[in-house]
Design an enzyme around this catalytic site. Structure first.
Site, PDB file in Angstrom:
ATOM      1  N   ASP A 206      12.638  32.468  66.229  1.00 53.05           N
ATOM      2  CA  ASP A 206      13.287  31.501  67.128  1.00 53.05           C
ATOM      3  C   ASP A 206      14.812  31.529  66.921  1.00 53.05           C
ATOM      4  OD1 ASP A 206      13.105  28.899  68.833  1.00 53.05           O
ATOM      5  OD2 ASP A 206      14.228  28.289  67.043  1.00 53.05           O
ATOM      6  N   LYS A 210      18.021  32.801  69.581  1.00 58.60           N
ATOM      7  CA  LYS A 210      19.247  32.051  69.883  1.00 58.60           C
ATOM      8  C   LYS A 210      20.483  32.850  69.462  1.00 58.60           C
ATOM      9  CE  LYS A 210      16.618  27.834  69.182  1.00 58.60           C
ATOM     10  NZ  LYS A 210      16.199  26.860  68.153  1.00 58.60           N
TER      11      LYS A 210
END
Ligand SMILES: NC(=O)c1ccc[n+]([C@@H]2O[C@H](COP(=O)([O-])OP(=O)(O)OC[C@H]3O[C@@H](n4cnc5c(N)ncnc54)[C@H](OP(=O)(O)O)[C@@H]3O)[C@@H](O)[C@H]2O)c1
Length: 433
Positions: A206, A210
């Site tokens: 995750d 980003k």
């Protein structure tokens, strides 16, 4: 023909945490939003899997679509908000269809933007529509705007941050309580702070999604998720966190993107950061992002990186930009002008390291270890044996000066083969700011 004061008509696909949060925010602040962008934002259509599910918000005035992709063809819509999730599948089909129909798109989908961002940005540019994704990085923190608009006049050399609230929460609780990873993860799952399958969060994926987005924005290069070096936090032990504290550090899962003359380094891994640094002070579920501009200096933004309210705040900020007619390029430069990503391999990284060895407490062990470091020209700043237990195992903690990752991994591979070393050596990179 629409006039500029007509409402912006939107369709929302996905009525889960972020979708219902977005509906609630739009309904709560209808008048405030109108006063700020000169027009209302109206929810004209919605889509989710199960029409009968109670959602705690009233969307009865909106047209319902069982098929989210079909909603993209609704001729009344000016913009489509994709809050389904997933790098491909329905989310990708919906966004492609919406752009193809000439509708603006707002998404919170980091996986899709990290893996398909360039393709979608090019399509949006060709169609003359906005592709907005503030909510996809660090939830409520306006970090896309910070880099793209706030630092528009700067050369950016480095962007780094705590990009995953679940990992930061686990590391924070491990430090405060002295408990081990598995124990704290299980509690976080029971409290709803971690998913039942936590791998995206705790294995660094995750945060890597980003980081790949931030890298493209900061350096004007193509989004290259595949180039991110990814390590998670499963191997961080309570012992390392305690030793880090004694050395003046905290352990954080950091995403770091750095541009050099040779290329671009992108890495997500546990780092020791000075405990008193701004990024070291970001605790619990909070996220923090630092961007270094050549004229502005170092800027840090901290806040909630997830949750219905913060994420909806970012989604609606994007909608307000669209309603106002603000049209910045998706990744800060025209999609057609994005440079190749020029990824640097992790082996070329240089920095200081924390090393912890578990060794049998016998004469000559430390001499064997330091001889291997000497062979690889690695210079040791400090070396401390923790405890004294002749013939038993003890920890040896070392800090080494800046060195090349390739030399460090080769040296540790040799050290691991010594008879006196009983466990895989622990290595945590140190990040000094
Ligand atoms: N949650 C956060 O704090 C957060 C923060 C930042 C970014 N994001 C991103 O925001 C997006 C949404 O996350 P979320 O947490 O809101 O997810 P969620 O709670 O699981 O909601 C997903 C929604 O998508 C709907 N959906 C699933 N498949 C669909 C399909 N085939 N057609 C139409 N609708 C479909 C689901 O419908 P049903 O309700 O009928 O099952 C549900 O309403 C993801 O990209 C996520 O990464 C989330």
């Amino acid at each position: 023909m629409r006039c500029p004061s007509d409402p912006l008509r939107i369709g929302i696909a996905g009525l889960g945490t972020v979708g219902t949060g977005t509906v609630r925010l739009l309904q709560t602040h209808d008048e405030l939003i109108r006063s700020r962008c000169g027009r209302h934002i109206r929810i004209a259509a919605v889509s989710a899997r199960d029409r009968r599910k109670g959602r705690g918000v009233d969307v009865s005035a909106a047209r319902w679509y069982d098929d989210a992709v079909a909603m993209a063809g609704d001729p009344e819509l000016d913009a489509v908000v994709e809050l389904v999730g997933g790098a491909d599948g329905v989310a990708l089909a919906l966004v492609r269809a919406a752009i193809g129909e000439g509708r603006h798109v707002v998404t919170a989908n980091k996986a899709m933007m990290a893996e398909r961002g360039c393709e979608l940005a090019r399509a949006a540019e060709q169609a003359g529509v906005t592709l907005a994704y503030e909510a996809s990085v660090a939830g409520g923190i306006p970090v896309i705007k910070l880099i793209r608009e706030g630092l528009a006049a700067n050369g950016v050399s480095r962007v780094y941050g705590i990009l995953n609230g679940t990992s930061n929460y686990i590391l924070s609780v491990m430090r405060e309580s002295g408990r081990e990873f598995d124990d704290v993860l299980a509690e976080a799952q029971a409290l709803g702070y971690a998913e039942s399958d936590p791998s995206f969060d705790v294995d660094g994926v995750d945060a890597a999604h980003k980081l790949a987005i931030l890298t493209s924005l900061a350096f004007g290069c193509e989004v290259d998720f595949g180039a991110v070096h990814i390590e998670g936090i499963r191997h961080v032990s309570a012992m390392d966190i305690r030793y880090a504290g004694e050395l003046g550090y905290k352990i954080k899962l950091l995403g770091v993107a750095r541009r050099t003359d040779e290329g671009v380094e992108q890495r997500v891994h546990p780092c020791m950061v000075p405990a008193e640094s701004p990024i070291g002070s970001v605790e619990g579920v909070y996220n923090g992002v630092v961007a270094e501009g050549d004229f502005a200096g170092s800027l840090m933004a901290e806040g909630r990186g997830a949750g219905a309210g913060p994420t909806a705040s970012a989604v609606v900020a994007d909608l307000i930009d669209i309603a106002r007619g603000n049209r910045p390029p998706t990744f800060a430069v025209a999609a057609s002008a994005l440079a190749p990503s020029r990824p640097l391999p992790m082996d070329s990284h240089r920095g200081p390291y924390y090393i912890r060895l578990t060794v049998v407490d016998l004469p000559g062990v430390i001499a064997d270890v330091t001889a291997i470091f000497r062979d690889f020209e690695i210079s040791i700043e400090s070396i401390v044996q923790r405890g004294r237990a002749p013939g038993e195992t003890v920890s040896v903690v070392m800090i080494v000066h800046e060195t090349a990752e390739a030399a460090m991994t080769s040296a540790l591979a040799r050290i691991a083969k010594l008879d006196s070393v009983t466990e895989r050596p622990q290595m945590i990179r140190i990040e000094d700011f």
